[in-house]
Design a protein around this motif. Structure first.
Motif, PDB file in Angstrom:
ATOM      1  N   TYR H  26       0.844  -1.203   0.000  1.00 51.98           N
ATOM      2  CA  TYR H  26       0.000   0.000   0.000  1.00 51.98           C
ATOM      3  C   TYR H  26       0.876   1.248   0.000  1.00 51.98           C
ATOM      4  O   TYR H  26       1.693   1.441   0.908  1.00 51.98           O
ATOM      5  N   THR H  27       0.778   2.089  -1.048  1.00 52.37           N
ATOM      6  CA  THR H  27       1.732   3.157  -1.311  1.00 52.37           C
ATOM      7  C   THR H  27       1.025   4.450  -1.688  1.00 52.37           C
ATOM      8  O   THR H  27       1.033   4.861  -2.846  1.00 52.37           O
ATOM      9  N   PRO H  28       0.423   5.140  -0.731  1.00 51.62           N
ATOM     10  CA  PRO H  28      -0.289   6.367  -1.106  1.00 51.62           C
ATOM     11  C   PRO H  28       0.624   7.453  -1.651  1.00 51.62           C
ATOM     12  O   PRO H  28       0.178   8.323  -2.396  1.00 51.62           O
ATOM     13  N   GLU H  29       1.913   7.411  -1.307  1.00 49.46           N
ATOM     14  CA  GLU H  29       2.825   8.482  -1.724  1.00 49.46           C
ATOM     15  C   GLU H  29       3.128   8.439  -3.210  1.00 49.46           C
ATOM     16  O   GLU H  29       3.716   9.376  -3.748  1.00 49.46           O
ATOM     17  N   ILE H  30       2.694   7.399  -3.895  1.00 47.18           N
ATOM     18  CA  ILE H  30       2.946   7.328  -5.340  1.00 47.18           C
ATOM     19  C   ILE H  30       2.009   8.244  -6.139  1.00 47.18           C
ATOM     20  O   ILE H  30       2.279   8.540  -7.306  1.00 47.18           O
ATOM     21  N   TYR H  86      -1.347   3.582  -7.715  1.00 43.65           N
ATOM     22  CA  TYR H  86      -1.826   3.637  -6.332  1.00 43.65           C
ATOM     23  C   TYR H  86      -2.857   2.521  -6.079  1.00 43.65           C
ATOM     24  O   TYR H  86      -2.768   1.788  -5.087  1.00 43.65           O
ATOM     25  N   LEU H  87      -3.832   2.399  -6.983  1.00 45.38           N
ATOM     26  CA  LEU H  87      -4.856   1.359  -6.799  1.00 45.38           C
ATOM     27  C   LEU H  87      -4.230  -0.031  -6.876  1.00 45.38           C
ATOM     28  O   LEU H  87      -4.631  -0.949  -6.160  1.00 45.38           O
ATOM     29  N   MET H 105     -10.555   7.539  -0.611  1.00 49.48           N
ATOM     30  CA  MET H 105     -11.021   8.923  -0.633  1.00 49.48           C
ATOM     31  C   MET H 105     -10.145   9.806   0.255  1.00 49.48           C
ATOM     32  O   MET H 105      -9.781  10.925  -0.133  1.00 49.48           O
ATOM     33  N   ASN H 106      -9.779   9.313   1.430  1.00 51.58           N
ATOM     34  CA  ASN H 106      -8.906  10.112   2.303  1.00 51.58           C
ATOM     35  C   ASN H 106      -7.588  10.453   1.613  1.00 51.58           C
ATOM     36  O   ASN H 106      -7.103  11.584   1.696  1.00 51.58           O
ATOM     37  N   ASP H 107      -6.999   9.492   0.913  1.00 51.19           N
ATOM     38  CA  ASP H 107      -5.711   9.741   0.263  1.00 51.19           C
ATOM     39  C   ASP H 107      -5.848  10.749  -0.879  1.00 51.19           C
ATOM     40  O   ASP H 107      -4.944  11.579  -1.091  1.00 51.19           O
ATOM     41  N   LEU H 108      -6.945  10.704  -1.600  1.00 52.12           N
ATOM     42  CA  LEU H 108      -7.133  11.654  -2.708  1.00 52.12           C
ATOM     43  C   LEU H 108      -7.433  13.062  -2.187  1.00 52.12           C
ATOM     44  O   LEU H 108      -7.039  14.060  -2.798  1.00 52.12           O
ATOM     45  N   ILE H 109      -8.122  13.164  -1.060  1.00 53.34           N
ATOM     46  CA  ILE H 109      -8.324  14.479  -0.435  1.00 53.34           C
ATOM     47  C   ILE H 109      -6.973  15.049  -0.020  1.00 53.34           C
ATOM     48  O   ILE H 109      -6.669  16.224  -0.255  1.00 53.34           O
ATOM     49  N   GLN H 110      -6.159  14.210   0.577  1.00 56.83           N
ATOM     50  CA  GLN H 110      -4.809  14.605   1.013  1.00 56.83           C
ATOM     51  C   GLN H 110      -3.990  15.104  -0.175  1.00 56.83           C
ATOM     52  O   GLN H 110      -3.287  16.126  -0.075  1.00 56.83           O
ATOM     53  N   LEU H 111      -4.098  14.448  -1.300  1.00 55.78           N
ATOM     54  CA  LEU H 111      -3.315  14.821  -2.489  1.00 55.78           C
ATOM     55  C   LEU H 111      -3.792  16.112  -3.129  1.00 55.78           C
ATOM     56  O   LEU H 111      -2.998  17.002  -3.433  1.00 55.78           O
ATOM     57  N   MET H 112      -5.082  16.229  -3.376  1.00 57.08           N
ATOM     58  CA  MET H 112      -5.605  17.279  -4.250  1.00 57.08           C
ATOM     59  C   MET H 112      -6.308  18.415  -3.516  1.00 57.08           C
ATOM     60  O   MET H 112      -6.517  19.468  -4.090  1.00 57.08           O
ATOM     61  N   ASP H 113      -6.752  18.171  -2.292  1.00 58.16           N
ATOM     62  CA  ASP H 113      -7.654  19.127  -1.629  1.00 58.16           C
ATOM     63  C   ASP H 113      -8.772  19.556  -2.576  1.00 58.16           C
ATOM     64  O   ASP H 113      -8.921  20.752  -2.895  1.00 58.16           O
ATOM     65  N   PRO H 114      -9.589  18.595  -3.048  1.00 55.43           N
ATOM     66  CA  PRO H 114     -10.631  18.940  -4.020  1.00 55.43           C
ATOM     67  C   PRO H 114     -11.788  19.681  -3.348  1.00 55.43           C
ATOM     68  O   PRO H 114     -11.944  19.639  -2.118  1.00 55.43           O
TER      69      PRO H 114
END
Ligand SMILES: [Ca+2]
Ligand SMILES: [Ca+2]
Ligand SMILES: [Ca+2]
Ligand SMILES: [Ca+2]
Ligand SMILES: [Ca+2]
Ligand SMILES: [Ca+2]
Ligand SMILES: [Ca+2]
Ligand SMILES: [Ca+2]
Ligand SMILES: [Ca+2]
Ligand SMILES: [Ca+2]
Ligand SMILES: [Ca+2]
Ligand SMILES: [Ca+2]
Ligand SMILES: [Ca+2]
Ligand SMILES: [Ca+2]
Ligand SMILES: [Ca+2]
Ligand SMILES: [Ca+2]
Lengths: 165, 165, 165, 165, 165, 165, 165, 165, 165, 165
Positions: H26-30, H86-87, H105-114
């Motif tokens: 599991y690698t959210p930093e990618i 990532y997936l 969803m948490n990881d994408l919020i962290q990345l983009m702040d949508p």
């Protein structure tokens, strides 16, 4: 990792190299092959290619099709990324639907010398009519020639419903 | 541009000319042909024509159908825009469904002298019943005559689901 | 037999008479109405008309569509056989898709003075593009005017998949 | 066996008795009800009835439809076998499509006095056109009356594809 | 391995134990829950259960349905294998369709105390009619109570096509 | 108008006459035929009849089916409106599904003496099971007799998905 | 012929002229408009464009999409053949999916100054993932601005099933 | 070539480089982002990801799902190849279905702040039941927070048909 | 009422009697037959049975299937209500999928001594895999034995798409 | 419980034991068999396996497929849970699509020595093209060898529609 090894794939120059140029004209020489690891057995490989586009030779307007290619390999097999680039090379090429499928099949016979091959194009409509040419081939003088005749004889007895939507 | 050249298409007078008149009566002579570039091979061409309409000869009410035409060319091939105009010419023509498909096939045989041809009409319902006639033809005295018989023998063993909606 | 009686249907001259002529030009006056037996209640009636055809005003080529008509009746309701003959009268009429649906709705408003009505045409493609116009109407100065605005605001947020086949 | 007990079902005389006669004329009095065991909660019950048939009041020809009935019960609920027999009683009954759905809803309101109910009929085509009437009802003077208006306002914004096949 | 740890799952006794007995009578106490790791957020969980079967309380004949359960968890969530066993326990249980969905929802409210929950059963036909009951619930005195009312108000405005085939 | 002329249709008394009575009992004598204009060719005609209904001979409950009829004409062809009225005459007739399709085929053989014919009924379920009988016939002592045997031998090897919804 | 007259269409230079050149680079100036004949009414026009193709700006590989355009006209309407040629001009153009739909919408706003417009692109997958961008616009300072916000708020709550086959 | 230029894409390191390693844990930093070129407009981007697979945290067996991600970008947008990788990193990761969608969803919020985002997972069945969790998020203190609540309130009122085949 | 008479059905004891008990264990003796009225003709009867359920002999978990039975009758035919009760009797019976279809076919051969019969079971998945066994039989020493071999040889060359949803 | 007894299943070590480890490398030896109880009859067993995933041997990216396995057993049959674990063992294995299906078939021949077997893989697209290899086998020197040739000769004459969505 078990499975196909890199040394088996020395003729495969396009797969895994994303910098490859997309050809802007009809380019049959871009097709690449690799060796069949199961030559002891007759089996089928089918490619579904729903992203084919070419131009009308008379009016220049774009044509769109799904191309289905199925073959029984002998010694050589076509590599899929080179097939993708080859089909891309019809993008600015003008030819009738009936000619395109014959040309594609001729080029793949030239590349692989397969035991059997068939190509079916299903185009989107122009003027309310759509055209679906189909051709096939069995190596002359072998049982695959009879196979080609048998499959043509029984071709498409259930045309799919088409309502242009 | 590679592919079909304009000089190969001198008999094609309708494609690329949008000012052509739509015929208001049954007009088989509007059909045009061009030369088959792959006469060394038997292959199929299918036309999907979901925009066919004619009139009932008794009541005058409109009928609607999808017409499927499939053939194996010999020397000549039917040009698709002329086929479109030809089918349009049934618009104010009155005939039974069973007669329409036979007439269309007869006219295309007259035009192209194909090795094999078949025509299937799938009409919308009248009075809760719809009619789907199918006819075919193989050039007499050739293996295509046996092909026609074989395909009729095996015709439509899986009727599509029809629920009038 | 219980149910609708013949004396309630005196204005209905077309239904049950098969000898009626099909009109060869645009004929809005052929539309007929009958009385709503449930005026104490707002309810919807929808007609599905998949056999609509007209001509292109520029090129003369035929166009094909499914027309959906939905309305809330007030005093009068449109009789379905007269609607069929009315839609038939577009057969040799030339107009843009966008104009056809507006004209059909205007004629039905003229006939029935409904509380609410909407018309949606879904045409087959020309040049690879298909066009689907939609218009609606609520009687001005009533809640049905707001209803029309509400339905337009929320119209077709899920366009159906179209792939021209 | 836990669940509904036989003594709760004393008014249900048709379910479980296969010798019941099918009524040959329109028979609303055959409808039976049973008690709602969950009156503390608003919930929906939907009946899908694809086997509805009646006669045209003018021509006598048979009509076919799928009838959808949805309601929120109050004290009483309609028993499904009696609903089946009731719908059967339209078999030799002549009425317009628009009248049938209103009559069915009126009879079910009379039987159950539901909080809310709606009836949608989807008929097969005659003359190339099909008709789908929809009516609904909320108990007057309650929030269900507003519910009925809300659902009518938003009714059928995505007409299902109909091509008469 | 990251993700859910075994110590978080101490109340989960059925998942991962294949020797568990299938209950032969209606057994709501078999339901198990685990903790919601994302209580800071409202979100939906849906179960699709196409293998539901029970018995008719009057005739004893089997009924079949797909049950859809959707809920917004608060503290507890239902474990899916226990849900499977719970639904299995209706296998020899007799109840009306309308009662089954209400009972299932009541038992899940009892287990989880969810913020919101809904249950929809879609049964196969008996006597040509199928029944689809739907119930929902929002925790009283919270915004979820209004949510339940809103969703009931807008429930199933597009009944799926049912033709009993 | 070109096409079928009125004088060719003198035996056709029902088409174009809307005042014709619908028969209330099984009435095979209502079937009418007209002459085949293409007797020089074997071809198929298929009728799709989704509006068939009869009664169960034991319980009196209504049965519903789609009936598919396909045949190769010799001298005579069945007229579609008379076929509609004939099928209507099963409306109050009680017979098993298996018997209905055999009777329909026998009556059409009697009327037309076709070279080949087949009838397939697809009924809606009773008790969770649906029944689809299929019978066919080739004129004895001709190649069509072998055709019937061939088609029975290969009948329905891909049963359509049925889930009773 | 009644309907749209040629003099109303003087700005339409492409429709009916088949010799028009297909543009080889991004060419927004090719777009043409004609006058709205129904400016007294708000109504929707939708274009279904399943034959869109562009290039990836990083890798040069072709991308394919269906583009859906829906708008409410004010004074001007986009002519469909010019729209076809405009979309063709992306054929050798490189841009991200998200940029393409925004650019198309910007160009159509520039051409027509519509009351409302939306553009939805549904692309074929790359690397197992497909991307579907959607943008919309309502004329600032009018009710159509609120309409755009409302439709974005409720956009695509039922994503269509995608399985890459 | 017009469109996106390479200098705009300096943070995009994975697209166009096929030698990139697939992460085995599991690698959210990618995850990588690029700049939104249309920040003047709210619009949606949807990713369809039918090739998601993870492991069950209790039993270790593989789980499969289609993941749908939709968001309204603010300044940053997620690059699709990095999303793919990532997936992929869940491939050997064990977590419950309900947790996976929340984590993504948490990881994408962290990345983009949508401004707004939602994630819907549709998993294949285990033990005859499938689970479809859905979560969403609107930036707190903005109108997008209300948008999230609105969309949750109206989520999935038409569950798709699931029959495990 | 014409058609099947009651005296022809004396062996049919279950149809028309709703009080019949559902068997709780595997009960092949419940099967009943009636006489074939068309023994002069070979024809097919197919039963579609989507409500089959049994138990896994190892784990006790429920299995679900659609069972398709097709046969050519000789003297006797299986009555459908008895078939329903017979299939019900597998409800608490444990056997492998492959065994169930063989047992069902053996019991029906025992009952009817048909000329030809085949049984196909299509089960829902367990562990991500579903199993579809198919067996058939032709009376030994007759042409039906060759028929069985022919149909097995050509069985299921187009497996239906299965995605477990 | 009647049906398969535990003592018949002594070689089945995986089914009913949920603690079994999932293999992390290609593990053909995990396959288990059990005895065929119906060796007196030729019949088919089909496995539908939509959850297959492997890795590309060149790029390492994941591949996804549905694998269809059909065979006629002789003495031994493959147990489904062991098949599931075996297919799982390709999860981190790199091989071409064409090789995977040949390897799977070889391993199952090794395990069961079946009379006949075939394996069809339908993969998701890479670069816009998907690949569907198919191989089959009949025991040499028996009629099943001819069966394999017959089925290859007639393989896939109706390619399913693929549009990458
Ligand atoms: Ca279509
Ligand atoms: Ca009709
Ligand atoms: Ca239909
Ligand atoms: Ca076109
Ligand atoms: Ca389509
Ligand atoms: Ca249809
Ligand atoms: Ca039933
Ligand atoms: Ca259905
Ligand atoms: Ca179905
Ligand atoms: Ca791809
Ligand atoms: Ca798909
Ligand atoms: Ca399904
Ligand atoms: Ca499962
Ligand atoms: Ca499972
Ligand atoms: Ca499926
Ligand atoms: Ca697709």
């Amino acid at each position: 990792m078990s499975g196909r090894q890199q040394q088996e794939m020395q003729n495969v120059t396009l797969l895994g190299h994303q910098g490859v140029k997309y050809p802007m004209t009809y380019t049959p020489e871009i097709l690449e092959s690799f060796d069949n690891k199961h030559p002891y057995r007759d089996y089928f490989v089918k490619f579904n290619c729903p992203e084919f586009t070419s131009l009308c030779p008379i009016t220049g307007q774009p044509d769109f099709a799904t191309i289905y290619v199925s073959y029984i390999p002998d010694i050589k097999m076509v590599e899929s990324k080179s097939l993708k680039l080859y089909l891309f090379s019809f993008r600015n090429h003008g030819d009738f639907h009936e000619d395109c499928v014959n040309i594609i099949m001729n080029d793949l016979i030239q590349l692989m010398d397969p035991k059997y091959i068939e190509v079916w194009g299903k185009f989107t409509p122009r003027g309310g009519i759509s055209i679906d040419p189909y051709c096939n081939y069995g190596r002359p003088g072998t049982k695959y020639e009879a196979m080609a005749e048998h499959r043509l004889l029984n071709h498409d007895m259930y045309p799919e419903k088409v309502d242009n939507r």
